[in-house]
Each structure stands twice: as C-alpha cells, then as structure tokens.
Design a protein around this motif. Structure first.
Motif, PDB file in Angstrom:
ATOM      1  N   THR A  79       0.778  -1.300   0.387  1.00 33.65           N
ATOM      2  CA  THR A  79       0.218   0.014   0.375  1.00 33.65           C
ATOM      3  C   THR A  79       0.799   1.213   0.141  1.00 33.65           C
ATOM      4  O   THR A  79       1.689   1.422   0.706  1.00 33.65           O
ATOM      5  N   LEU A  80       0.168   2.432  -0.267  1.00 32.67           N
ATOM      6  CA  LEU A  80       1.059   3.443  -0.664  1.00 32.67           C
ATOM      7  C   LEU A  80       0.977   4.216   0.593  1.00 32.67           C
ATOM      8  O   LEU A  80      -0.425   4.706   0.982  1.00 32.67           O
ATOM      9  N   ARG A 120      -1.789   7.681   0.490  1.00 30.50           N
ATOM     10  CA  ARG A 120      -2.565   8.190  -0.195  1.00 30.50           C
ATOM     11  C   ARG A 120      -3.354   7.136   0.564  1.00 30.50           C
ATOM     12  O   ARG A 120      -3.239   6.821   1.723  1.00 30.50           O
ATOM     13  N   ASN A 170      -5.391   4.786  -2.704  1.00 26.55           N
ATOM     14  CA  ASN A 170      -4.372   3.669  -3.038  1.00 26.55           C
ATOM     15  C   ASN A 170      -5.702   2.103  -3.788  1.00 26.55           C
ATOM     16  O   ASN A 170      -5.087   2.285  -4.792  1.00 26.55           O
ATOM     17  N   PHE A 189      -5.846   3.428  -7.482  1.00 19.48           N
ATOM     18  CA  PHE A 189      -4.450   3.676  -7.910  1.00 19.48           C
ATOM     19  C   PHE A 189      -3.735   3.373  -9.284  1.00 19.48           C
ATOM     20  O   PHE A 189      -3.389   3.873 -10.532  1.00 19.48           O
ATOM     21  N   LYS A 248      -4.317  -4.302   4.888  1.00 22.49           N
ATOM     22  CA  LYS A 248      -3.993  -3.134   3.942  1.00 22.49           C
ATOM     23  C   LYS A 248      -3.818  -4.617   3.112  1.00 22.49           C
ATOM     24  O   LYS A 248      -3.627  -4.155   1.491  1.00 22.49           O
ATOM     25  N   ARG A 297      -7.268  -3.448  -5.285  1.00 23.09           N
ATOM     26  CA  ARG A 297      -7.292  -2.623  -5.845  1.00 23.09           C
ATOM     27  C   ARG A 297      -6.262  -3.386  -6.855  1.00 23.09           C
ATOM     28  O   ARG A 297      -6.955  -2.734  -8.216  1.00 23.09           O
TER      29      ARG A 297
END
Lengths: 274, 266, 265
Positions: free
Chosen positions: A98-99, A102, A107, A110, A151, A158
């Motif tokens: 995960t970023l 963000r 995320n 993305f 997460k 995503r």
C-alpha cells in the motif's frame, strides 16, 4: 507426467500456458527455474499453485503478469501472447504494497489512475471495491492506521478494481498471523463468489490451497514442471465447516504426500551444495 | 478491526499528560535561568562586559526591531539564507539522485562525502575571499555548500530505502517511468528526505550567520561582531537573542512540518 | 519471494568479487583525488589569486623544515583535543541521562534541538571575554559546538538499545555502574562512535573559526596571516594541511566505527 487441463473446453479468453520455461543467467551460473508448464485457467476458475521452496512459483506468476519473459514457450491471455504488463492482469503481493501517503480510496484507485481513467469513474469503481472487500467507512484512512489484514484487503481491492481477466496472488496472506489468515481466506472467497475472476494463487499453505481453490497445481522441484493437477471437488460455497469434511482431509493428505517428495529433493540438493 | 484503531487512539491519549508536565518543567527551567541571570547581573556577580540583565536585553530588542537599520540587516541575512538554501537544495537533491542512480559513485565517493560533512568548507573562506571579494558571494557559496551535504546524503539514502515492492507494484500496473517517479518514488521518499532538508536549512542559517560574523560584512551576524567590537554588550546580546529566536523559530517550524509529513506520508 | 539466482551461485565467488570491487573503488578514489589536484592546478594557471599546488606544497614543506609549523599546529591540535574532551565529558553523561529517562528526554529534547540550530559563533565574543585570547577560548569554542552532536547521538544511542538489555541486566543483578559499563556502552558503541566522529569534526571547524580572532597561535591564524602578508602559497598550503588533518581524523574514526560495527555482527 504433465497432465494437461486442455481436455476441458477452453475459451478464447483463457490463460494458456504453452510449454513455458525460464532459465536465469547470472555471471557465473545458469539456472533453469521452470522447465515445462502447460495448462489453462478457464473462466471463473480458482487455481492454486503449491510446491517446494525455490521451485519457481512466484516466477511463474511474474511471467503471467508480464514482469518476466519466458525463455521457452509462451503464455497467452485472451489469445494474445503476454509480452509485458497488461491491463487485464493485476497482482497482489505478499509484502505490504500500500502507498502510505495515500488514503485507502486513493490506494484502491491507483491502478485505474495509472491507466488514465477519469477521476469520477475511477473513484466510483474504487468506492464499490472498498465496499466489496469490507472496508466501508475506512475510505479516508491511511494505511498506517490499518492492520496487516486490512492492508492486504486494500491491495485486493486495488487489484480487483482493474477488473482483470486473471487475478495473480503471490502468497498474499503469508505475512499475516494464522488467525487473520484463515479469516481473510474466508473473506476472499466471499468476495470472489461475487466477482468470479480467474485466480492464480500461490501459497505454501496446503490447507489454504484446498480450501480456496477449484484445482491445485503441484509443482515439482527445480527445474519445475506441473507434477500433478489435483481437482478440488468440494462444493461451493465453502463455509468454515469445510475444513472438517473427510474429503478435505483426503485432498490435504494427497497433496502433502506429493509435496513431501519434492521438498525432500530440494532440501537434499541444498544439503549437497553446502 | 476497529479495535486496532481504538487502541492506537487510547495509547496516544495517555502520553499527553507527561508531555504537558515536561513542557511545564522545561519552561520553568528556562524562566528560572533567566531570573537567576537577572539577579546575578543586577547584583554585579556577572560582569556587564560579559552579560547584561535579560530585562535590559528584552528592552533593547523592542527598541531595535522597528528601526530601519534592523530591517536592512534582517533583509540581508534572510535573503542570503534563502538563496544559499535554495542553491543547496537544488544541488543537493541533484547530487543525491545521481549518487542513487549510480551506486558505484556513492560507494567510491563515500569517504569523501563523509569527510565533506566534517571538512570545514569554511576552510576555503580565504580562498573564496581572494576569488570573489568581500561581498555576499563567499557567504552564499559556503552556506550553500554546508546545506547541500546533508540534503545530498539523505536523498541518496532515502531513495535507496524505498521498498522494492513498490517498484514491482508500479511495473505490474504498467506505469511509465515518469508515473513511477512522480506517483510512487517521490512521495515514498519525501518523509525520509525531509529531515535532511531541514538540516540543510539549519546549516544554511548557521553558515550565513557565522560567515557574516567572521567576514564582518553585513547582516545580523555582522551586527553581533560590530557591537562586540564597540563594547556595547547590551546591543550585542540583543542581536544574539535575535539570532537565537530566529534559529529556534525556524527549527520549530521545520520540525512541526516534518512531523506532519511523517504522520501523513510515512 | 522472487528467485534469487545470484544467491544460488557458489558463495565463494562473491568474496572474490567483493575484493575486486574494493580495488576498483580505491582506484576510482585515487582518480578523483588526482582530478581535484589537476583542477586546482588549472585554476592556478587561470587566476593570480590561486597559488599553484606545487608552490603551496613547497611553502608548507618549508614551514616543516624550519619548524615554524609546529607551534600553530600544536596549538590547533591541542585546542581540538581539549575542546573535544570537554565536550565529551559533558555531552556523554548528559546525553545518556536524557536518553535513559523518557521524562527528561521530553523536557530537554526541544531545548537541545533548538540550541543545535543556533550558530554557535555568536557566542564566541562572550567566550573571548571570559577566557581571553588563547587556547582557553579556542578550546571552549570547540567544546561549545561539539557538545551538541555528542549529546544528541548519545541520547539516540541509548534510546536505540533493545529493551531486552536492561531486563538482562536486572536478571543478572548488576549494579548501576556495571549496567552502564558492561551492557549499555558496548551496545551503544556504534552510536557513540558516530557522535565522536561528528564531534571531532565540529570541534575542529569551530577551533579554526576561533583561530581567526581568538587565538595567539593556530593554523587558522597562520592562514589568515599569510593572506594578510599576501603569501598566498603559504595560505593555500596551510589550508591543505587543515584539510588533511580533517580527512585523516575523520577516516581514522570512520574506519574505527566500521570495525566496531563489523565486530558486532
């Protein structure tokens, strides 16, 4: 013995492995990681891949995702050869990807953002994905505020947001503790029942492989081939009681016996080199 | 899963009382020291050539700040600081990126950089004086050099520290190089680069004021030396206090910004 | 998770490759030094204000030959060592205490951080008043500057010590002193080394600054005097000497630091 799953009626959109092999060259040695993998992943099929350490499971996954090129044979999706990363595949990794700067929603959006989807559309898709993986209410949270399991759900959301033809999962639950792993495995199935993507799922956990999949590909030691394809004929949907079914146990034992042989080969080879 | 988030909130809540107590003690100490100095200087125990009563310093501060001379001095110092910082930032970032892209360069140059950190770039002040003359040039150059070293080093380390899995993620969604740098690498590295940037700014301040003082050129640093030579201890301390206040405020702002960045981006 | 073929290749190969790499790295470093030298030489040809490296080394060598270098050299080195020692004596214990106690850390950290950001130079006139011109002032200035990095890295080193260690100490019923010397100091050694290295460098820088206006004798003063007498070769020569001292001291401490870090593994 390379049983092929090609006897099943294959659709044009299937993932097709055609005698896939890959050899790595370093300055001092060449290693054939994968020797010959042939098979298909038809629509809506959940395929797990298990095998001893170092047999090239992740490498296989990377090849489907276009991150590595096979040195022999080819992989096709939707009739087209895989030559690089594509819009119709998406990956979920074992390590947290995960970023952190963000929000959860950003995320999930993305991949769509990178593909150039306009804002309104991608947020709409992202929102529904967040809901699908059970993270409603956490859209504005940062990954730093989430647990490991959450997460990974973000990573799954995503990947699903890109509506891939095949979802590639590289031991996605390997870094989680066992309780979380079982819980999130159940959740994954619930999500999958709704989206029914093709899934290629790598795992070390035989129990997990049996519980989640329609079929399990057992890889041999390096240079690897698909030693056996074990069809998991347990009924779907699979509630938590599935683990107690006698058929479950049978499949588990069978897979374990197959793996044991290959694992011993790998360990033996390692001992020799040392 | 909400329980995890609740736990974190509770933990933070319990830490607050201690922070408040610590802050109280800290301010208590500062005020106490000031009071002690006030008493000692008024009683003559500390010579007026060394220190003057804090109350007098404050009074002088108040009368100095509105003057046009102060405005000019402040302007010179602040603009020099900003220019050297910007130069140091640009060169430092570029150097850091270079050292990251060419790992061999980082390895080879490491001993030099490690010493560069230490090496008084100040040493070259006579050289620069000879080359550039008695103006803002040597000051800006030395301050910029002092600023760029921590920035370059931190940038290199930060870029190297970005998790490789993020690169794999970017590749897997077929991101272009540009998208990877802008959307992933840069934001991922920023919370790690910022402490270096903060240190760089502090060195720009230190370098500027120190050089102004030594070179007796212009600006606030110069004024400290000037009043020292004029034996006006009171005014000298007033300007020293200005430097102290400036440094502390700058450091405080940057630290708060750093905390914010860490909280939002790490 | 990916197949790391490089790791699969015989491990013996990597040791040889590492040695080759060190050799080539050192060759590159020599090249960089030569390059800088050449650059300097070219600059000296281009400008009257830059003495040629040869003239500089010549001037420097002659001060060694006639012994005139030893007083300033001694004074500067002396001031650095004394200043550093004072900074260490104050900085290590304070840093340790601040690091050990969470509360004291919360109280003093902002003060130390704030003080770190202040150009120490502005306090030099005061020190000059207190100590008068001479080694005292130089050492004091070096000490004032060096005490902060030493405090900060000691505190950081203490905080980084694994919480298991104090438990170990208690389980072995060690006295306070024993706990510090046998458990904490070895664990903190790498952080302490960083503090020592940075402290040395900063002490050196500040002593040189002090030389410019608070010294009876010193290398910085010598350089400045040379500049005043338009003896540019000597000025550059002294600068090179100072740079070499900084480089040598730093590399020695850095090598010691690496050896300490390696022996822990």
């Amino acid at each position: 013995m390379t049983p092929s799953t090609a006897t099943r009626a294959s659709g044009v959109t299937d993932v097709v492995f055609d005698a896939v092999g890959i050899t790595f060259h370093s300055d001092t040695a060449s290693t054939e990681a994968v020797a010959n993998v042939t098979g298909t992943i038809p629509e809506g099929r959940f395929v797990s891949v298990i095998g001893p350490s170092g047999c090239g499971k992740s490498t296989l996954l990377d090849m489907v995702g276009g991150l590595l090129k096979p040195t022999k044979g080819s992989i096709s999706i939707n009739g087209e050869r895989v030559t690089g990363p594509r819009k119709d595949t998406s990956m979920v990794f074992q390590e947290d990807s995960t970023l952190h700067w963000r929000s959860v929603l950003d995320n999930v959006a993305f991949g769509l953002e990178v593909h150039g989807l306009p804002k309104a559309e991608r947020y709409e898709t992202a929102r529904s994905m967040v809901e699908l993986v059970g993270l409603s209410g956490f859209e504005s949270h940062r990954p730093g505020q989430l647990s490991g399991g959450m997460k990974q759900r973000v990573a799954i959301a995503r990947a699903l947001a890109m509506q891939p033809r095949v979802l590639l999962m590289d031991e996605p639950f390997g870094a989680l503790d066992q309780q979380t792993r079982q819980f999130i495995g159940r959740e994954l199935l619930q999500i999958w029942e709704k989206t029914r993507n093709r899934v290629l799922f790598i795992t070390h956990d035989i129990q997990e492989a049996v519980y989640l999949s329609d079929e399990v590909w057992v890889m041999s030691a390096r240079p690897s081939v698909v030693k056996e394809v074990v069809t998991v004929d347990l009924p779907r949907p699979r509630p938590s009681g599935t683990h107690a079914l006698p058929r479950f146990r049978e499949l588990e034992d069978h897979l374990w016996s197959l793996i044991k042989v290959e694992a011993e080969k790998t360990l033996g080879a390692g001992a020799q080199r040392a | 899963m909400t329980a995890v988030i609740e736990q974190r909130r509770v933990r933070r809540g319990n830490a607050l009382p201690m922070k408040r107590k610590a802050a109280l003690l800290r301010w208590g100490i500062i005020v106490g020291v000031l009071l002690l100095l006030e008493v000692l200087t008024r009683a003559g125990a500390i010579s007026p050539a060394i220190f003057v009563p804090p109350s007098e310093i404050i009074w002088r501060l108040i009368s100095i700040v509105p003057t046009p001379q102060f405005g000019r001095d402040a302007w010179v110092s602040l603009s020099t600081i900003l220019i050297s910082f910007v130069i140091g930032l640009v060169v430092g970032l570029a150097l850091g990126v270079f050292l990251w892209k060419v790992p061999a360069a980082g390895r080879v140059l490491e001993p030099f950089i490690v010493t560069g950190y230490a090496m008084p770039t100040l040493l070259f002040y006579p050289v620069l004086l000879a080359l550039l003359g008695l103006n803002a040039g040597p000051i800006i150059l030395i301050a910029a050099t002092m600023a760029l070293v921590p920035i370059a080093l931190t940038t290199m380390v930060a870029l190297n520290a970005v998790k490789p899995i993020l690169h794999k993620l970017a590749k897997s969604v077929n991101a272009s190089n540009r998208q990877y740098y802008l959307k992933v690498l840069l934001p991922a590295a920023t919370p790690l680069i910022f402490p270096g940037v903060r240190l760089g700014f502090i060195y720009a301040v230190i370098g500027t004021i120190a050089m102004e003082f030594i070179l007796a050129a212009r600006g606030i640093g110069f004024r400290v030396g000037f009043y020292y030579r004029e034996l006006q201890t009171g005014n000298m301390w007033a300007y020293i206090m200005i430097v102290v206040v400036l440094s502390v405020i700058v450091n405080g702002l940057l630290t708060a910004l750093e905390r914010r960045i860490r909280r939002d981006m790490l | 998770m990916s197949l790391d073929t490089k790791a699969l290749a015989a491990p013996r190969v990597s040791a040889r490759r590492a040695r080759n790499q060190t050799v080539s790295d050192n060759l590159w470093r020599i090249a960089v030094l030569v390059g800088l030298f050449v650059l300097w030489w070219l600059l000296s040809l281009a400008s009257d204000l830059v003495a040629s490296p040869f003239a500089a080394f010549d001037a420097l060598a002659s001060t060694f030959a006639d012994g005139s270098i030893y007083r300033p050299l001694g004074a500067t080195v002396n001031a650095v060592l004394v200043g550093f020692a004072i900074a260490a004596v104050i900085g290590f214990p304070l840093g340790y205490v601040i690091g050990r106690s969470k509360f004291l850390g919360a109280v003093f950290d902002p003060i130390v951080a704030g003080a770190f950001a202040i150009p120490r130079v502005v306090f030099f006139p005061v020190l000059l008043q207190i100590f008068g011109v001479g080694v005292g002032a130089q050492a004091a200035m070096g000490a004032l500057a060096a005490v902060f990095p030493i405090m900060v890295s000691t505190a950081a080193g203490v905080r980084a010590v694994s919480p298991l260690l104090p438990k170990l100490a208690r389980s072995l019923s060690l006295t306070r002193v024993q706990t510090v010397t046998k458990i904490y100091v070895p664990a903190m050694a790498p952080s302490l080394m960083v503090g020592i290295r940075i402290g040395f460098s900063i002490a050196l820088i500040n002593v040189i600054i002090a030389d410019f206006f608070a010294a009876r004798a010193g290398l910085g003063l010598l350089a400045l005097r040379a500049y005043g007498q338009l003896d540019l070769p000597l000025m550059y020569g002294v600068i090179v000497l100072l740079a070499l001292i900084a480089l040598a001291g730093n590399i020695a401490l850095w090598a010691l630091e690496r050896r300490l870090a390696a022996s822990r593994r």
